[in-house]
Every structure is written in C-alpha cells, then in structure tokens.
Design an enzyme around this catalytic site. Structure first.
Site, PDB file in Angstrom:
ATOM      1  N   HIS A  52       0.812  -1.222   0.000  1.00  0.00           N
ATOM      2  CA  HIS A  52       0.000   0.000   0.000  1.00  0.00           C
ATOM      3  C   HIS A  52       0.842   1.267   0.000  1.00  0.00           C
ATOM      4  O   HIS A  52       0.307   2.375  -0.109  1.00  0.00           O
ATOM      5  CB  HIS A  52      -0.931   0.007   1.213  1.00  0.00           C
ATOM      6  CG  HIS A  52      -2.254   0.646   0.948  1.00  0.00           C
ATOM      7  ND1 HIS A  52      -2.517   1.401  -0.169  1.00  0.00           N
ATOM      8  CD2 HIS A  52      -3.411   0.639   1.670  1.00  0.00           C
ATOM      9  CE1 HIS A  52      -3.755   1.847  -0.122  1.00  0.00           C
ATOM     10  NE2 HIS A  52      -4.326   1.401   0.977  1.00  0.00           N
ATOM     11  N   ASP A  88      -2.382   1.566  -4.540  1.00  0.00           N
ATOM     12  CA  ASP A  88      -3.636   1.862  -3.871  1.00  0.00           C
ATOM     13  C   ASP A  88      -4.675   0.794  -4.186  1.00  0.00           C
ATOM     14  O   ASP A  88      -4.494  -0.047  -5.071  1.00  0.00           O
ATOM     15  CB  ASP A  88      -4.151   3.238  -4.286  1.00  0.00           C
ATOM     16  CG  ASP A  88      -3.251   4.358  -3.765  1.00  0.00           C
ATOM     17  OD1 ASP A  88      -2.690   4.194  -2.668  1.00  0.00           O
ATOM     18  OD2 ASP A  88      -3.109   5.378  -4.468  1.00  0.00           O
TER      19      ASP A  88
END
Length: 434
Positions: A406, A410
C-alpha cells in the site's frame, strides 16, 4: 608440480556472491576431475563447486560461512605429472609472480576474510568489508543485525554501516559542543519472550534455508504496508477444457497440463494491462520493470519454500508456459535449480489451493509489490444468469487473494489488477487450441 586456482564459478548474470556452507574435501585430500570440493549457497539455492583438475588440495582460502565473490580463488589444488593442466605458463609466472606470490596472495586473502567477531549464531550474511568496519568501530554483532540494510534482500552494505556509525557518533559530538544537552537515550532492544520447555519437548535448530525464509518474511512485513483484495472466479470452462485436452496435450508435447500455466498466462496478460503492478521500490524511488518475470512459489520436500522465476512470461504461449512451469517445478523438487533460476522476479504467484486452502494472505516477495494466491477449485452451487432467467447450477469456482504494497499500490490499482486476472480466466475460450 603445478598449482591450480579453484575459483568460484559464475552462476548467472544476477548472482555475484555465495556463502560456503560445507567443505567436502580437506587439505591433503586427493581430488579427481569433476569431483565436488565444497558446497555453496546463494540467497536461495544450494549447489556444489567441482574441481576442473585432478590433484591434491593444499590450501583453503576461505572457511565455512565465509562470503565469496564470483571469480575469487577459494582453494589451491596441486596438480602432479608432466603436463600442467590449467596451470600458469612460464610467461604467466613471470608476469604475475611465482608460487611465493601466490602464497602471499593466499595469506592476504585469509587476513581479509578473517571474521573479527563470532558470526556463527547470526541469521544474516555480512560481507568481509562490513565485518572489518564493525571490528574497527566496535560495532557488535547484535548492532549489525539491527541495522536495516539497503542492499539486495536487506543485506547491510558499507554505506549502511558507515551511516549507522555516523549516527551513533552524532550524539557524542553534540554533547561536547553543548554540555547542557543530554545525549539521546537509545530505545531499549526488544526482548525475546522466554519459551517454556519441558522434558517431553524436542528442540530442533532451523536449517539454513528456514533461517533465511524467516528473515525474509519478517523483513517484508516490516518493509511493506500489506493490504489484500479477494475475488471469486468461475473457472468451470477452464476445468472442462483441461479435462478435454490434457491427454492429447501430454501425448503431443510430452508434458502434463496442470492449471498453473493457464493461471500464469492470465497473470502475465494482466501485468501488461496494469504495469503499475510490475514494479519494485528502492527507497523513495519506484523502478518500473521492463520484463515480466513471474515467480512461482514451490514447496520443497523438506517443507521449505523456494520461488523459481519464469523469465519473460508474457512472451510465452500456453505450451511454452507449461514447459517452463514443469521444468522449474521438477528441478525445484529435485534440488537442481541454478542460482539464476530464482533471480529477477517482478511478481509472484503462489498456489495455496494445492494444500486445500480456499484463500490466503501471502507475504510479498521483496522488492516486489504484489503477490497472488490461487485458492482451491471447488464445486459450489451458484446462480447462473441466462436469457430465459436465473437458475441454480453446479459451478467450479476459486478465490484469488491479492496482497499488495500500500506504499505504492492503492486499492483501485490492486483491486483492478486482480479483477482483470479474473476476467481473463472467466472469458477463457473453450474452443481454443493449445
């Protein structure tokens, strides 16, 4: 008599060093040509180094657990007989020095690699240069292990240890310039939780590969912000097609057709559609990979894990993918992988369904940013939409579990990528040839 220098052979373009794990011959032993002299290990693969000549082992320049660079001389073999096989000629001796010079080089090498401290209990590898700097600067083995390395697979580099030393000296310099200021108090080291052992328990030390895997997994979790996306896929058409063609495939190609190459084909296509998943992270920089090299996690007979890599997977048709998957899988089980077979991966796929798992949350294979887990294929009741209406039928379904970093990926990208893999699988052409 002539002397032959046994060097660490080149083991692949991406392999620059190896660690000696065991000497199979001792000084004074007779060695036949092509006979193994020692065992070495790269980050993931073990192999042997054979002698190119027959003779007697007279010098060992390195010891067990020493790190050796490709091309370095690791042993001296004395060759007998009138013909000097691979021995230096007189012209070479005049140019490079005589045997005394060779022996001097051997002694220098010994001094260079002499371990300043006891690293036998450490799970990490440190280069001779880093060890020497640690000795000169009074850095303990425990401190070395606490340094976050920027090198390959988290290895501590010269710059890392020098930066650590500079940071350690900074509070001392600040205190001499400003006596009123208190030096920074180092954070207390994490204490291991004591484990209770009774008389019926068995204590077994981890083998070398398990120690490496342990270090890699912990480092990956500490490095990447793991997040997961899951999606269910209808693979009924794939199951039916494979059942229909697998015998003809094996007869024509001499290879078994498993589900893995079919899934790998879909992953390679999706990576071309979403190149943002085919990247790696180096500090504050993102490296966009030109080639799509798929790692396929494979369980070894001893329970350990290894990840051989299918190079340029997007350029293979299904036959080529099947051959690559079977070749790497078979050589992994037989312990015959070459060091370069596990290098250069840009994305990894692991088949947790092999062990009956419906889905999983795999740990990213650093420095990659994503890994896909393939769940078990199951027959389940499902709603089937038709022009005449919906009805319940038996379908073959599986879960895809996508873990991604992350920091740079995304949810939109991570979710869209695994959805694209699912779309390719569900749109599989049952009339295609193989």
């Amino acid at each position: 008599m002539a002397r032959f220098e046994l060097k660490l052979p080149k083991m692949g373009e991406s392999v620059a060093e190896a660690t000696i794990t065991n000497w199979l011959k001792e000084v004074g032993d007779t060695i036949e040509a092509d006979e193994a002299v020692l065992e070495i290990a790269t980050d993931k693969v073990d192999s042997e180094v054979p002698s190119e000549v027959s003779g007697v082992l007279v010098e060992k320049l390195f010891q067990k657990d020493d790190l050796v660079q490709v091309g370095q001389t690791i042993a001296i073999i004395e060759v007998s007989g009138g013909v000097a096989v691979d021995a230096p000629s007189e012209a070479t001796m005049e140019k490079n020095g005589d045997i005394d010079a060779v022996e001097k080089t051997v002694e220098t090498a010994k001094q260079t690699v002499a371990a300043p401290q006891d690293f036998s209990g450490s799970e990490k590898f440190f280069s001779p240069l880093v060890k020497n700097i640690a000795k000169e600067e009074g850095v303990s083995v425990a401190e070395l292990e606490s340094i976050s390395g920027s090198g390959k697979d988290g290895r501590v580099t010269k710059d890392d240890i020098l930066q650590y030393i500079a940071g350690r000296k900074a509070p001392q310099a600040a205190s001499t310039q400003a006596p009123a200021a208190k030096p920074a108090t180092p954070a207390p080291a994490a204490q291991a939780v004591p484990v209770s052992v009774n008389g019926g328990d068995e204590i077994v030390e981890m083998d070398r590969m398990r120690k490496l895997i342990s270090g890699y997994m912990v480092a990956s979790v500490q490095t990447s912000a793991h997040v997961q996306s899951f999606i269910e896929v209808d693979v009924t058409n794939i199951v039916k097609w494979r059942d229909k063609v697998k015998n003809a495939f094996e007869k024509r190609e001499g290879e078994k057709l498993t589900f893995t190459p079919i899934f790998m084909e879909a992953v390679a296509k999706a990576l071309k559609d979403f190149p943002g998943m085919n990247i790696s992270v180096d500090g504050d920089y993102i490296i966009k990979k030109k080639n799509i090299n798929l790692g396929m996690a494979a369980a070894l007979p001893n329970g350990n894990l290894i990840v051989p890599v299918i190079k340029n997977a997007d350029q293979l048709n299904l036959v080529g993918m099947a051959k690559a998957v079977n070749d790497l899988g078979n050589r992994a089980k037989a312990g015959k992988l070459k060091p370069d077979d596990t290098q250069g991966g840009t994305y990894t796929v692991t088949n947790v369904g092999t062990f009956g798992s419906v889905f999983g949350t795999p740990i990213i294979n650093q420095p990659q940013v994503g890994i896909l887990a393939l769940g078990a294929i199951r027959k389940v009741p499902a709603v089937i939409e038709t022009p005449e209406g919906d009805f319940i039928g038996i379908r073959q379904k599986m879960f895809l579990s996508h873990s991604y970093d992350h920091r740079v990926v995304d949810g939109a990208l991570g979710g869209s990528f695994v959805k694209k893999v699912a779309d390719y699988l569900e749109a599989f052409d049952v009339n295609r040839d193989f």
